[in-house]
Design a protein around this motif. Structure first.
Motif, PDB file in Angstrom:
ATOM      1  N   ASP A  44      32.893  33.038 -90.684  1.00 21.27           N
ATOM      2  CA  ASP A  44      33.329  32.747 -92.049  1.00 21.27           C
ATOM      3  C   ASP A  44      32.212  31.983 -92.760  1.00 21.27           C
ATOM      4  O   ASP A  44      32.221  30.749 -92.816  1.00 21.27           O
ATOM      5  N   PRO A  45      31.212  32.691 -93.290  1.00 21.92           N
ATOM      6  CA  PRO A  45      30.042  32.026 -93.878  1.00 21.92           C
ATOM      7  C   PRO A  45      30.364  31.028 -94.983  1.00 21.92           C
ATOM      8  O   PRO A  45      29.546  30.142 -95.259  1.00 21.92           O
ATOM      9  N   ILE A  46      31.529  31.125 -95.607  1.00 22.12           N
ATOM     10  CA  ILE A  46      31.900  30.135 -96.618  1.00 22.12           C
ATOM     11  C   ILE A  46      31.954  28.746 -95.996  1.00 22.12           C
ATOM     12  O   ILE A  46      31.592  27.743 -96.626  1.00 22.12           O
ATOM     13  N   ARG A  47      32.378  28.685 -94.710  1.00 24.44           N
ATOM     14  CA  ARG A  47      32.426  27.398 -94.026  1.00 24.44           C
ATOM     15  C   ARG A  47      31.035  26.823 -93.804  1.00 24.44           C
ATOM     16  O   ARG A  47      30.886  25.604 -93.635  1.00 24.44           O
ATOM     17  N   GLU A  49      28.846  26.366 -95.871  1.00 21.09           N
ATOM     18  CA  GLU A  49      28.516  25.468 -96.970  1.00 21.09           C
ATOM     19  C   GLU A  49      28.973  24.043 -96.695  1.00 21.09           C
ATOM     20  O   GLU A  49      28.486  23.097 -97.318  1.00 21.09           O
ATOM     21  N   GLU A  50      29.910  23.884 -95.743  1.00 17.27           N
ATOM     22  CA  GLU A  50      30.438  22.562 -95.423  1.00 17.27           C
ATOM     23  C   GLU A  50      29.785  21.975 -94.172  1.00 17.27           C
ATOM     24  O   GLU A  50      30.068  20.832 -93.815  1.00 17.27           O
ATOM     25  N   VAL A  51      28.935  22.745 -93.499  1.00 17.08           N
ATOM     26  CA  VAL A  51      28.307  22.294 -92.261  1.00 17.08           C
ATOM     27  C   VAL A  51      27.177  21.323 -92.567  1.00 17.08           C
ATOM     28  O   VAL A  51      26.455  21.488 -93.557  1.00 17.08           O
ATOM     29  N   ASP A  52      27.027  20.303 -91.700  1.00 21.02           N
ATOM     30  CA  ASP A  52      25.900  19.382 -91.862  1.00 21.02           C
ATOM     31  C   ASP A  52      24.596  20.166 -91.866  1.00 21.02           C
ATOM     32  O   ASP A  52      24.396  21.079 -91.056  1.00 21.02           O
ATOM     33  N   GLU A  53      23.693  19.789 -92.766  1.00 18.18           N
ATOM     34  CA  GLU A  53      22.462  20.552 -92.962  1.00 18.18           C
ATOM     35  C   GLU A  53      21.647  20.688 -91.694  1.00 18.18           C
ATOM     36  O   GLU A  53      21.005  21.714 -91.461  1.00 18.18           O
ATOM     37  N   ASP A  54      21.660  19.649 -90.838  1.00 20.81           N
ATOM     38  CA  ASP A  54      20.835  19.716 -89.635  1.00 20.81           C
ATOM     39  C   ASP A  54      21.342  20.733 -88.628  1.00 20.81           C
ATOM     40  O   ASP A  54      20.654  21.050 -87.660  1.00 20.81           O
ATOM     41  N   LYS A  55      22.548  21.283 -88.857  1.00 18.29           N
ATOM     42  CA  LYS A  55      23.079  22.337 -87.990  1.00 18.29           C
ATOM     43  C   LYS A  55      22.707  23.730 -88.492  1.00 18.29           C
ATOM     44  O   LYS A  55      23.107  24.731 -87.907  1.00 18.29           O
ATOM     45  N   LEU A  56      21.943  23.780 -89.600  1.00 19.64           N
ATOM     46  CA  LEU A  56      21.552  25.059 -90.194  1.00 19.64           C
ATOM     47  C   LEU A  56      20.038  25.236 -90.285  1.00 19.64           C
ATOM     48  O   LEU A  56      19.563  26.323 -90.591  1.00 19.64           O
ATOM     49  N   THR A  57      19.292  24.168 -90.011  1.00 19.44           N
ATOM     50  CA  THR A  57      17.861  24.182 -90.303  1.00 19.44           C
ATOM     51  C   THR A  57      17.073  23.379 -89.286  1.00 19.44           C
ATOM     52  O   THR A  57      17.640  22.550 -88.554  1.00 19.44           O
ATOM     53  N   SER A  58      15.762  23.601 -89.279  1.00 19.67           N
ATOM     54  CA  SER A  58      14.860  22.728 -88.527  1.00 19.67           C
ATOM     55  C   SER A  58      14.059  21.855 -89.475  1.00 19.67           C
ATOM     56  O   SER A  58      13.267  21.017 -89.027  1.00 19.67           O
ATOM     57  N   ASN A  59      14.256  22.040 -90.764  1.00 23.95           N
ATOM     58  CA  ASN A  59      13.559  21.211 -91.744  1.00 23.95           C
ATOM     59  C   ASN A  59      13.996  19.755 -91.583  1.00 23.95           C
ATOM     60  O   ASN A  59      15.186  19.457 -91.466  1.00 23.95           O
ATOM     61  N   GLY A  60      13.036  18.872 -91.589  1.00 25.11           N
ATOM     62  CA  GLY A  60      13.361  17.459 -91.488  1.00 25.11           C
ATOM     63  C   GLY A  60      13.484  16.925 -90.079  1.00 25.11           C
ATOM     64  O   GLY A  60      13.746  15.728 -89.895  1.00 25.11           O
TER      65      GLY A  60
END
Length: 324
Positions: A44-47, A49-60
């Motif tokens: 459910d990709p809409i969810r 949008e609510e995930v902490d950013e660090d769980k979607l990226t390696s940036n930072g």
């Protein structure tokens, strides 16, 4: 300190490069590899949008992290594994390390399987002698770990593989697996295994260790397995309610979930003497504490973090944290 390494081709959900951390011991052929977890939103990709950013990226990501628990280099804190090569695999694909696809609008890349395979290839593809590996996974990372174990045995020089699965025994007791099963069955090619499209007790076979053992996709007789799983896992109970109610308000649902979990754990232990289970009746989702300087620092500064639970020693000092 564990040093950050970016992957050459594998990517996170936001298309940033996949990453892992490592502290090497050149004199050792022993490895402990921790596969981090942190939920999932591929169904459910809409969810997402609510995930902490660090769980979607390696940036930072910081260049280094300090390992805690199984990843510590302190012989007192970590007597079994402190001299091992120690690896932390960053979770940023939100797909339990199972898929190789993207969201229908192309915004999110769910490519956890290539990420974990590329990481393992870099670690073990060119080793000179057989390695003894302890593969550890918490929550979604545990699902990834028990799915990749058979491939690792067949692909690399492995003297011995042991798997520790922490908070990753998923059971269907309230319908929350339906959307995951639909994702897998609508297009079986998105997952590395055809067993992801096979239904088992209301959900995909590949996310349930019991089914993977029964179908011989998890090589239980070729490795040692230690399962850590609370029968009162509050995150799992909340999933079964789809977050709509407090699970403690509905005793029947809690009893149903606990019964399903007991059944799954008893079945696993009956199948093989090489599988052991530690099943405390506590409300934590995961038990192990391994690393992550930012979250550890936030605990010390008493900052609110919804995805972790800070742990304190008898003197009231922060000693670590648990992923919720």
């Amino acid at each position: 300190l564990l040093q950050r390494q970016f992957l050459p081709t594998a990517i996170c959900a936001d298309s940033s490069p996949g990453a892992y951390y490592i502290e090497r011991n050149s004199s050792s052929s022993d490895y402990v590899v921790y596969v981090a977890g942190g939920g999932g939103c591929a169904d459910d990709p809409i969810r997402c949008e609510e995930v902490d950013e660090d769980k979607l990226t390696s940036n930072g990501l910081s260049e280094t992290i300090t390992g805690h628990g199984l990843l510590s280099n302190d012989a007192v804190d970590n007597p079994m594994y402190s001299t091992f090569n120690r690896i932390f695999i960053h979770y940023c694909t939100q797909d339990m390390f199972l898929l190789d696809t993207e969201s229908s609008d192309g915004v999110y890349q769910f490519r956890g399987r290539p990420l974990i395979e590329e990481t393992m290839g870099l670690l073990f593809g060119n080793i000179d002698k057989e390695a003894s590996i302890v593969l550890v996974g918490s929550s979604s990372g545990g699902v990834g770990a028990f799915n990749v174990a058979n491939w690792m045995l067949d692909s690399f020089k492995v003297k011995e593989l042991s798997v520790i699965i922490d908070g990753s025994i998923l059971v269907e007791a309230g319908g929350y697996m339906k959307s995951i099963l639909k994702l897998m069955t609508d297009d079986p090619s998105i997952a590395y295994s055809p067993y992801c499209a096979e239904e088992f007790r209301g959900g995909p076979c590949c996310i349930q260790l019991t089914c993977m053992v029964m179908t011989e996709q998890y090589p239980i007789d070729r490795l040692n397995t230690f399962v850590i799983q609370s029968t009162q896992d509050m995150l799992a109970l909340a999933n079964n309610h789809n977050g709509e109610t407090n699970p403690l308000e509905n005793i029947w649902d809690a009893v149903t979930y606990t019964g399903a979990m007991d059944y799954a754990l008893n079945m696993l232990t009956a199948i093989s003497p090489r599988l052991s289970v530690f099943s405390p009746s506590c409300i934590d989702h995961t038990i192990l504490m391994v690393g992550g300087d930012i979250k550890f620092k936030n605990c010390k500064e008493e900052k609110q973090q919804d995805d972790i639970q800070c742990v304190y020693d008898k003197n009231g000092n922060v000693s670590g944290f648990n992923e919720r």
